[in-house]
Design a protein around this motif. Structure first.
Motif, mmCIF file in Angstrom:
data_model
loop_
_atom_site.group_PDB
_atom_site.id
_atom_site.type_symbol
_atom_site.label_atom_id
_atom_site.label_comp_id
_atom_site.label_asym_id
_atom_site.label_seq_id
_atom_site.Cartn_x
_atom_site.Cartn_y
_atom_site.Cartn_z
ATOM 1 N N GLU A 37 3.162 9.071 12.566
ATOM 2 C CA GLU A 37 2.987 10.179 11.630
ATOM 3 C C GLU A 37 1.625 10.831 11.829
ATOM 4 O OE1 GLU A 37 3.604 9.158 7.491
ATOM 5 O OE2 GLU A 37 3.416 11.269 6.863
ATOM 6 N N SER A 38 1.577 12.115 11.585
ATOM 7 C CA SER A 38 0.341 12.886 11.769
ATOM 8 C C SER A 38 -0.815 12.334 10.921
ATOM 9 C CB SER A 38 0.606 14.336 11.368
ATOM 10 O OG SER A 38 -0.575 14.969 10.996
ATOM 11 N N GLU A 39 -2.017 12.597 11.397
ATOM 12 C CA GLU A 39 -3.235 12.202 10.669
ATOM 13 C C GLU A 39 -3.321 12.848 9.282
ATOM 14 O OE1 GLU A 39 -5.737 9.956 11.414
ATOM 15 O OE2 GLU A 39 -4.228 9.425 12.902
ATOM 16 N N VAL A 40 -2.560 13.917 9.106
ATOM 17 C CA VAL A 40 -2.648 14.665 7.844
ATOM 18 C C VAL A 40 -2.084 13.872 6.659
ATOM 19 C CG1 VAL A 40 -0.426 15.900 7.889
ATOM 20 C CG2 VAL A 40 -2.454 17.053 6.943
ATOM 21 N N ARG A 69 -2.322 6.519 2.491
ATOM 22 C CA ARG A 69 -3.642 5.880 2.628
ATOM 23 C C ARG A 69 -4.104 5.336 1.269
ATOM 24 N NH1 ARG A 69 -5.653 8.079 7.704
ATOM 25 N NH2 ARG A 69 -4.450 9.935 8.211
ATOM 26 N N SER A 70 -3.806 6.072 0.195
ATOM 27 C CA SER A 70 -4.217 5.602 -1.134
ATOM 28 C C SER A 70 -3.335 4.449 -1.619
ATOM 29 C CB SER A 70 -4.103 6.717 -2.173
ATOM 30 O OG SER A 70 -4.566 7.930 -1.681
ATOM 31 N N PHE A 71 -2.073 4.482 -1.235
ATOM 32 C CA PHE A 71 -1.116 3.457 -1.694
ATOM 33 C C PHE A 71 -0.503 2.791 -0.468
ATOM 34 C CE2 PHE A 71 -0.722 7.214 -4.653
ATOM 35 C CZ PHE A 71 -1.620 6.741 -5.595
ATOM 36 N N PRO A 72 -1.286 1.912 0.187
ATOM 37 C CA PRO A 72 -0.858 1.393 1.486
ATOM 38 C C PRO A 72 0.188 0.288 1.405
ATOM 39 C CG PRO A 72 -3.016 0.532 0.913
ATOM 40 C CD PRO A 72 -2.592 1.397 -0.230
ATOM 41 N N THR A 73 1.403 0.693 1.117
ATOM 42 C CA THR A 73 2.530 -0.235 1.166
ATOM 43 C C THR A 73 3.789 0.576 1.445
ATOM 44 O OG1 THR A 73 3.585 -2.085 0.050
ATOM 45 C CG2 THR A 73 3.081 -0.180 -1.320
#
Ligand code: PMP
Length: 427
Positions: free
Chosen positions: A13-16, A21-25
């Motif tokens: 998936e794109s870096e965007v 990232r906030s909810f890493p699951t």
């Protein structure tokens, strides 16, 4: 997909990508105000799809209507042809929402996202008035396409445009700047003075409570005054109710208690009921001036969203839902008031109204830490504001009291842990 792995998102998936990232699951299931991940861990959802899930996840009545509709081969895609599902929605919206409020609006279906309705509103206001300028407000957020971005305040998002964002004048929102600045008076001076350098705009666009910009709630008298300024200068008033609307602040439209009647209203997010994409642009009939097909789009007739949306409006048939939102909102306010008193180290200020409240902390990075700690404890919550200085309580409006209290307790527990870390709160 590999068991419990976030690798696939990192690799493909794109870096965007951002919320992952906030909810890493990896989430697998959701019901009401709860979500579950691949490990079977349960989360309380105080995020509600950034306001797209005001009725929670997978509402049973909406789900049944959708299942029946799909099973019976109901039309799924039809651009803006007439479909029964769309007709039912229009009738229900008129009967349950517009008529009881005495509102007379034509309903336009733009593309299905918030930024789509904002683009259509800006274009229409420019067409109707023949003017190019639009007035927006500090910390406003209206979407990521060029027109919507041009009326958005956040400098990081604006830079993403890659071109100059023009034909917009930004004015201070209520309570922006110094305490002594009457921002609505300031706005009026700019419009009436021929030397101000601000061209009379086609429209003024605003959120009554700024969602992404930091849960800033404008006072009702401020909103009312903006409406009267619009009338004085023949400017169209656009209320962007994409996030604050559909009950989030306690009433169906966020502007109802201010006693105004905007010329154009933008709705998206929870209007689709089930989290299915749908947007509406409500237009006062005299301004309904797009020629047929002048503003079109392939996905204006999301029939699954119409089916769920029609069902969702049953929540609004009497005032019991409004009353329940108000009661929960009071609970949140009381909790936040106590929190700010109990933990002066967080230097917190309560923001917002209804179930659109949060705390702005003067301590740099603290709000993000609160969201992070809460996530570890099984609560999903995001931050808002130009510097992510606000942690934002956004439970589904349908949450039960017990779960609401459980979520509030997790937030307090997270703060308690953080204030023990002296370095963090004295930075
Ligand atoms: N207006 C407001 C007030 C919003 O909060 C948002 C989304 N956060 C938008 C417009 C844009 O909506 P979308 O992301 O669906 O384009």
């Amino acid at each position: 997909m590999n068991q419990n792995s976030l690798n696939v998102f990192e690799q493909l998936e794109s870096e965007v990508r951002s919320y992952v990232r906030s909810f890493p699951t990896v989430f697998t299931k959701a019901q009401g105000h709860k979500m579950w991940d691949k490990d079977g861990k349960e989360y309380l959802d105080f995020f509600a799809g950034a306001g797209a899930l005001n009725y929670g996840h997978n509402d049973p009545n909406m789900k049944q209507k959708l299942v029946d509709y799909i099973t019976n081969d109901g039309i799924t895609h039809s651009l803006d042809m007439a479909s029964e599902a769309k007709g039912d929605f229009l009738e229900q919206f008129n009967e349950v929402i517009l008529k009881p409020r005495g509102f007379d609006y034509k309903v336009m279906f733009p593309g299905p996202t918030g930024t789509n309705t904002v683009e259509s509103a800006l274009k229409l206001a420019r067409k109707v008035t023949g003017r190019t300028n639009v007035i927006s407000f500090t910390n406003g957020f209206h979407g990521m396409t060029i027109g919507a971005l041009s009326v958005t305040g956040n400098s990081f998002k604006r830079k993403g445009a890659g071109i100059p964002l023009t034909n917009v004048s930004t004015m201070p929102y209520d309570d922006f700047g110094s305490d002594n600045l009457d921002t609505v008076e300031y706005l009026e001076r700019f419009l009436e003075n021929n030397g101000s350098g601000v061209d009379t705009p086609a429209a003024i666009i605003l959120e009554t409570v700024q969602g992404e910009g930091g849960i800033n709630a404008a006072r009702f008298e401020w909103i009312k005054k903006v409406e009267s300024i619009c009338k004085r200068f023949g400017i169209l008033l656009i209320i962007d109710d994409v996030q604050a609307g559909v009950g989030r602040t306690g009433t169906f439209f966020s502007f109802e208690p201010a006693g105004i009647e905007p010329d154009i209203v933008c709705l998206s997010k929870s209007i689709g009921g089930y989290g299915l994409p749908l947007a509406l642009t409500l237009i006062k009939p005299k301004y309904d001036m797009f020629a047929p097909g002048e503003h079109n789009g392939t996905f204006r007739g999301n029939n699954l969203a119409f089916v769920a949306a029609t069902e969702s409006l049953n929540y609004w048939k009497d005032d019991s839902f409004e009353k329940s939102i108000k009661a929960k909102a009071e609970k949140v306010t009381t909790f936040l008031e106590n929190l700010v008193k109990k933990y002066p180290e967080i230097k917190g200020e309560i923001r917002g109204r209804g179930l659109m409240q949060g705390i702005a902390s003067e301590v740099e990075g603290l709000s993000e830490k609160v969201a992070e700690e809460s996530f570890k404890r099984g609560l999903i919550m995001e931050t808002a504001g130009a510097n992510d200085e606000v942690f934002k309580l956004f439970p589904p409006l349908t949450i039960d009291d017990e779960s609401l209290e459980k979520g509030l307790a997790i937030i307090e527990e997270s703060i308690k842990t953080l204030v023990k870390d002296k370095e963090l709160v004295t930075s």
